[in-house]
Design a protein around this motif. Structure first.
Motif: not given
Length: 142
Positions: A13-14, A62-65, A68-69, A130-134
């Motif tokens: 979630v964060l 979408c960003q939650l998914i 998760y993945f 997105i990929m880097i931050v997540q």
């Protein structure tokens, strides 16, 4: 089955919130260029003067998914017995997913749609962000 049972949902979630915040900043800075590349005006996107919350809800889901993945795939790729995810591992897996799937898929679609390269670069840059931050958030917390 351990990968699915040991999910740190708070981290996911964060990571989602962090990537949504990145999007707010990204498109605030690049909004005019994005609309030009898209060939739209603010009025085209918000004919009633108010924006619908629907795109933001879809983006959040979408960003939650994605978070998760990213967590699952980082665990699976780095070490199938690992539960802890390291920052560099998650960022590298995310960057590879971006290059191998997200960006290539976007380039493919934009080429067929006749979209401008600038649109692909703006949106693709955001997806890499997105990929880097997540990856960083998941690496810190998961």
């Amino acid at each position: 089955m351990g990968h699915f049972a040991d999910i740190n949902w708070l981290a996911i979630v964060l990571a989602t919130i962090a990537s949504m915040a990145l999007g707010m900043g990204w498109y605030t800075v690049l909004g005019k260029q994005w609309m030009t590349a898209l060939g739209k005006t603010k009025e085209d996107l918000m004919p009633d003067g108010k924006g619908s919350p629907k795109p933001f809800i879809i983006a959040g889901i979408c960003q939650l998914i994605m978070a998760y993945f990213l967590l699952l795939l980082t665990r699976a790729i780095i070490d199938t017995s690992a539960v802890d995810v390291q920052i560099l591992d998650a960022v590298l897996v995310g960057a590879h997913m971006w290059f191998g799937f997200l960006m290539t898929g976007m380039i493919l679609n934009h080429a067929y749609q006749g979209q401008k390269l600038s649109l692909t670069l703006i949106d693709g840059g955001y997806l890499l962000g997105i990929m880097i931050v997540q990856g960083v958030v998941l690496g810190l917390l998961a």
